[in-house]
Design a protein around this motif. Structure first.
Motif, PDB file in Angstrom:
ATOM      1  N   LYS A  45       0.933 -16.910   0.453  1.00  0.00           N
ATOM      2  CA  LYS A  45       1.579 -16.984   1.849  1.00  0.00           C
ATOM      3  C   LYS A  45       2.880 -16.405   1.725  1.00  0.00           C
ATOM      4  O   LYS A  45       3.855 -16.813   1.023  1.00  0.00           O
ATOM      5  CB  LYS A  45       1.611 -18.520   2.193  1.00  0.00           C
ATOM      6  N   CYS A  46       3.165 -15.419   2.788  1.00  0.00           N
ATOM      7  CA  CYS A  46       4.227 -14.697   2.805  1.00  0.00           C
ATOM      8  C   CYS A  46       4.718 -14.520   4.293  1.00  0.00           C
ATOM      9  O   CYS A  46       3.967 -13.887   5.054  1.00  0.00           O
ATOM     10  CB  CYS A  46       4.407 -13.509   1.972  1.00  0.00           C
ATOM     11  N   ASN A  47       6.013 -14.783   4.352  1.00  0.00           N
ATOM     12  CA  ASN A  47       6.784 -14.571   5.714  1.00  0.00           C
ATOM     13  C   ASN A  47       8.157 -14.117   5.336  1.00  0.00           C
ATOM     14  O   ASN A  47       8.591 -14.504   4.261  1.00  0.00           O
ATOM     15  CB  ASN A  47       6.588 -15.684   6.759  1.00  0.00           C
ATOM     16  N   PRO A  48       8.874 -13.716   6.257  1.00  0.00           N
ATOM     17  CA  PRO A  48      10.349 -13.131   5.741  1.00  0.00           C
ATOM     18  C   PRO A  48      11.093 -14.330   5.257  1.00  0.00           C
ATOM     19  O   PRO A  48      11.931 -14.105   4.567  1.00  0.00           O
ATOM     20  CB  PRO A  48      10.716 -12.580   7.308  1.00  0.00           C
ATOM     21  N   TYR A  49      10.758 -15.409   5.986  1.00  0.00           N
ATOM     22  CA  TYR A  49      11.968 -16.387   5.561  1.00  0.00           C
ATOM     23  C   TYR A  49      11.531 -17.180   4.229  1.00  0.00           C
ATOM     24  O   TYR A  49      12.374 -17.982   3.405  1.00  0.00           O
ATOM     25  CB  TYR A  49      12.316 -17.481   6.869  1.00  0.00           C
TER      26      TYR A  49
ATOM     27  N   GLN B 119       0.658  -1.344   0.011  1.00  0.00           N
ATOM     28  CA  GLN B 119       0.053  -0.098  -0.109  1.00  0.00           C
ATOM     29  C   GLN B 119       1.021   1.225  -0.176  1.00  0.00           C
ATOM     30  O   GLN B 119       0.548   2.347  -0.534  1.00  0.00           O
ATOM     31  CB  GLN B 119      -0.950  -0.249   1.290  1.00  0.00           C
ATOM     32  N   THR B 120       2.039   1.185   0.476  1.00  0.00           N
ATOM     33  CA  THR B 120       2.681   2.554   0.523  1.00  0.00           C
ATOM     34  C   THR B 120       4.205   2.387   0.151  1.00  0.00           C
ATOM     35  O   THR B 120       4.743   1.072  -0.089  1.00  0.00           O
ATOM     36  CB  THR B 120       3.085   2.875   2.028  1.00  0.00           C
ATOM     37  N   ALA B 121       5.003   3.289  -0.045  1.00  0.00           N
ATOM     38  CA  ALA B 121       6.261   3.272  -0.639  1.00  0.00           C
ATOM     39  C   ALA B 121       7.345   2.534   0.378  1.00  0.00           C
ATOM     40  O   ALA B 121       8.123   1.598   0.004  1.00  0.00           O
ATOM     41  CB  ALA B 121       6.951   4.701  -0.644  1.00  0.00           C
ATOM     42  N   ARG B 122       7.010   2.680   1.774  1.00  0.00           N
ATOM     43  CA  ARG B 122       7.808   1.966   2.784  1.00  0.00           C
ATOM     44  C   ARG B 122       7.568   0.274   2.593  1.00  0.00           C
ATOM     45  O   ARG B 122       8.155  -0.394   2.443  1.00  0.00           O
ATOM     46  CB  ARG B 122       7.234   2.473   4.121  1.00  0.00           C
ATOM     47  N   ASP B 123       6.165  -0.117   2.706  1.00  0.00           N
ATOM     48  CA  ASP B 123       5.785  -1.460   2.564  1.00  0.00           C
ATOM     49  C   ASP B 123       6.548  -1.962   1.216  1.00  0.00           C
ATOM     50  O   ASP B 123       6.917  -3.171   1.066  1.00  0.00           O
ATOM     51  CB  ASP B 123       4.200  -1.808   2.610  1.00  0.00           C
ATOM     52  N   ARG B 124       6.297  -1.350   0.001  1.00  0.00           N
ATOM     53  CA  ARG B 124       6.856  -1.730  -1.206  1.00  0.00           C
ATOM     54  C   ARG B 124       8.207  -2.111  -1.110  1.00  0.00           C
ATOM     55  O   ARG B 124       8.977  -3.061  -1.593  1.00  0.00           O
ATOM     56  CB  ARG B 124       6.481  -0.863  -2.221  1.00  0.00           C
ATOM     57  N   LEU B 125       9.055  -1.219  -0.339  1.00  0.00           N
ATOM     58  CA  LEU B 125      10.395  -1.422  -0.222  1.00  0.00           C
ATOM     59  C   LEU B 125      10.850  -2.402   0.608  1.00  0.00           C
ATOM     60  O   LEU B 125      11.953  -3.253   0.270  1.00  0.00           O
ATOM     61  CB  LEU B 125      11.212  -0.167   0.301  1.00  0.00           C
ATOM     62  N   LEU B 126      10.096  -2.571   1.649  1.00  0.00           N
ATOM     63  CA  LEU B 126      10.213  -3.722   2.536  1.00  0.00           C
ATOM     64  C   LEU B 126      10.077  -4.907   1.776  1.00  0.00           C
ATOM     65  O   LEU B 126      10.916  -6.201   1.948  1.00  0.00           O
ATOM     66  CB  LEU B 126       9.264  -3.788   3.695  1.00  0.00           C
ATOM     67  N   VAL B 127       9.095  -5.258   1.035  1.00  0.00           N
ATOM     68  CA  VAL B 127       9.002  -6.450   0.277  1.00  0.00           C
ATOM     69  C   VAL B 127      10.273  -6.538  -0.610  1.00  0.00           C
ATOM     70  O   VAL B 127      10.529  -7.764  -0.574  1.00  0.00           O
ATOM     71  CB  VAL B 127       7.521  -6.343  -0.556  1.00  0.00           C
ATOM     72  N   ALA B 128      10.554  -5.660  -1.389  1.00  0.00           N
ATOM     73  CA  ALA B 128      11.723  -5.714  -2.535  1.00  0.00           C
ATOM     74  C   ALA B 128      12.859  -5.985  -1.717  1.00  0.00           C
ATOM     75  O   ALA B 128      13.628  -6.845  -2.158  1.00  0.00           O
ATOM     76  CB  ALA B 128      11.803  -4.502  -3.142  1.00  0.00           C
TER      77      ALA B 128
ATOM     78  N   GLY C 285       5.543  -5.595  13.770  1.00  0.00           N
ATOM     79  CA  GLY C 285       4.878  -4.649  12.818  1.00  0.00           C
ATOM     80  C   GLY C 285       5.297  -5.190  11.610  1.00  0.00           C
ATOM     81  O   GLY C 285       4.483  -5.051  10.645  1.00  0.00           O
ATOM     82  N   LEU C 286       6.506  -5.658  11.140  1.00  0.00           N
ATOM     83  CA  LEU C 286       6.783  -6.275   9.627  1.00  0.00           C
ATOM     84  C   LEU C 286       5.873  -7.596   9.550  1.00  0.00           C
ATOM     85  O   LEU C 286       5.376  -7.501   8.405  1.00  0.00           O
ATOM     86  CB  LEU C 286       8.049  -6.555   9.597  1.00  0.00           C
ATOM     87  N   ARG C 287       5.840  -8.329  10.537  1.00  0.00           N
ATOM     88  CA  ARG C 287       4.877  -9.481  10.499  1.00  0.00           C
ATOM     89  C   ARG C 287       3.481  -9.045  10.283  1.00  0.00           C
ATOM     90  O   ARG C 287       2.799  -9.973   9.381  1.00  0.00           O
ATOM     91  CB  ARG C 287       5.063 -10.289  11.610  1.00  0.00           C
ATOM     92  N   THR C 288       2.979  -8.280  10.789  1.00  0.00           N
ATOM     93  CA  THR C 288       1.580  -7.693  10.585  1.00  0.00           C
ATOM     94  C   THR C 288       1.360  -7.113   9.155  1.00  0.00           C
ATOM     95  O   THR C 288       0.492  -7.521   8.636  1.00  0.00           O
ATOM     96  CB  THR C 288       1.281  -6.520  11.694  1.00  0.00           C
ATOM     97  N   MET C 289       2.318  -6.376   8.729  1.00  0.00           N
ATOM     98  CA  MET C 289       2.132  -5.847   7.189  1.00  0.00           C
ATOM     99  C   MET C 289       2.263  -7.142   6.411  1.00  0.00           C
ATOM    100  O   MET C 289       1.462  -7.076   5.286  1.00  0.00           O
ATOM    101  CB  MET C 289       3.317  -4.829   6.883  1.00  0.00           C
ATOM    102  N   LEU C 290       3.082  -8.017   6.645  1.00  0.00           N
ATOM    103  CA  LEU C 290       2.960  -9.191   5.376  1.00  0.00           C
ATOM    104  C   LEU C 290       1.670 -10.031   5.783  1.00  0.00           C
ATOM    105  O   LEU C 290       1.161 -10.678   4.687  1.00  0.00           O
ATOM    106  CB  LEU C 290       4.340 -10.150   5.919  1.00  0.00           C
ATOM    107  N   LYS C 291       1.018 -10.227   6.762  1.00  0.00           N
ATOM    108  CA  LYS C 291      -0.278 -10.780   7.144  1.00  0.00           C
ATOM    109  C   LYS C 291      -1.146 -10.389   6.392  1.00  0.00           C
ATOM    110  O   LYS C 291      -2.150 -10.826   5.738  1.00  0.00           O
ATOM    111  CB  LYS C 291      -0.529 -10.940   8.363  1.00  0.00           C
TER     112      LYS C 291
END
Length: 343
Positions: free
Chosen positions: A286-290, A164-173, A271-277
């Motif tokens: 299904k997405c998680n950091p690992y 949804q945001t530039a921050r979240d897009r960068l986190l995923v990338a 907060g990162l886990r919540t965003m990915l959920k």
């Protein structure tokens, strides 16, 4: 004698036990654990435990399973806890409660350190003994969990579009195209991003658990930001130029919460886990950091990256862990790798 094999009724929490720091002049088990968590020095680095480590200790040693075990054994005070109790608890936790061997080893280490602290500082000698020191944890009872396949390129693109945001897009990338650990990602500062280098890199120098220490000694490393793509530098520039980003922010990733002095709090692992959920619910992927880390490892290996280079990028102390993170099982990847071979 309590029956440790008696089934535990799932879904019910034991009644909360209100513990005083001392009763009858003796230190309660709960207070002993609290003092150990707050004051003990880590045997790994000789420093006090981080807040994350203290929370982990409290969860393992004051949580429901051990509390229930102690209640059934009638243990209220730290000087009543013995190495035989510790061994009995670990066996019960693994074989009857179904915890995996990695968890058992972690709890065993915490119980050993608790015993040493209690003997030295709390006058409780009974927890130190040969039984816990001799205990060997087997991985044989571990349930074989199905391995999640790596993300496809289409799934990765869908997750990036859904952010949804530039921050979240960068986190995923960043998770997807650098393979770094989430604890390393959230510890990044703006100065760790070196867009002035050729190629541009991100410097990994610490984690949220310790700003100066990564998970392994091999963790201090530089990761190119252009591995397999040119998107990351663009997303970083957009993120840093966001008009809503506080001026002078140090951490690269911030939360929406404010500290008492008015500064924005850094984004935390929760907060990162919540965003990915949220992304998972939106996309059905299904997405998680690992899973991102597995994906990065597999994509790089299938593209022909040398194992030792990949080991350095991931920050592993040995190539065995690279093999663990590799999830390539398709014949196409094998055929493509074979096609690149020239004798």
């Amino acid at each position: 004698m309590p029956n440790w094999l008696e089934p535990i009724e799932r879904g019910r929490r034991p009644a909360a036990v209100r513990s005083a720091s001392q009763r009858d002049g003796r230190i309660t088990f709960e207070r002993g654990v609290e003092r150990y968590a707050e004051n003990h020095v880590s045997p790994k680095n000789g420093r006090p435990y981080s807040q994350t480590s203290r929370d982990n200790i409290r969860g393992n040693l004051l949580g429901g399973p051990l509390r229930l075990f102690r209640e059934q054994a009638g243990i209220r005070y730290i000087d009543e806890w013995t190495d035989a109790h510790a061994v009995g608890y670990l066996h019960w936790l693994q074989y009857d409660m179904g915890r995996d061997s990695a968890t058992i080893k972690k709890v065993r280490s915490q119980l050993r350190q608790l015993a040493l602290y209690a003997a030295e500082h709390l006058g409780a000698q009974a927890a130190v003994g040969d039984q816990l020191e001799r205990l060997r944890v087997s991985s044989a009872p571990d349930e074989r969990r199905p391995e999640e396949p790596v993300l496809t390129q289409g799934e990765a693109d869908s997750l990036l579009r859904a952010a949804q945001t530039a921050r979240d897009r960068l986190l995923v990338a960043m998770l997807l195209y650098t393979g770094m650990r989430p604890s390393e990602l959230l510890a990044l500062h703006e100065e760790n991003i070196r867009l002035d280098r050729v190629p541009p890199i991100v410097e990994i120098r610490g984690s949220v658990h310790d700003a100066d220490v990564t998970k392994t000694e091999a963790g201090f490393r530089d990761i190119p930001l252009t591995i397999g793509q040119k998107l990351l530098p663009k997303l970083i520039r957009v993120h840093l130029a966001d008009p809503n980003r506080p001026v002078g922010a140090s951490r690269l990733f911030l939360s929406s919460r404010m500290e008492r002095d008015g500064r924005v709090e850094p984004l935390e692992l929760g907060g990162l886990r919540t965003m990915l959920k949220v992304l998972q619910r939106q996309t059905g992927i299904k997405c998680n950091p690992y899973r991102f880390r597995h994906t990065f490892c597999t994509w790089c290996a299938d593209a022909g990256m040398h194992m030792l280079h990949l080991q350095q990028l991931l920050g592993h102390a040995s190539s065995d862990m690279v093999a663990y993170y590799y999830r390539g099982k398709t014949s196409d990847a094998v055929l493509q790798a074979a096609a690149r071979i020239r004798f």
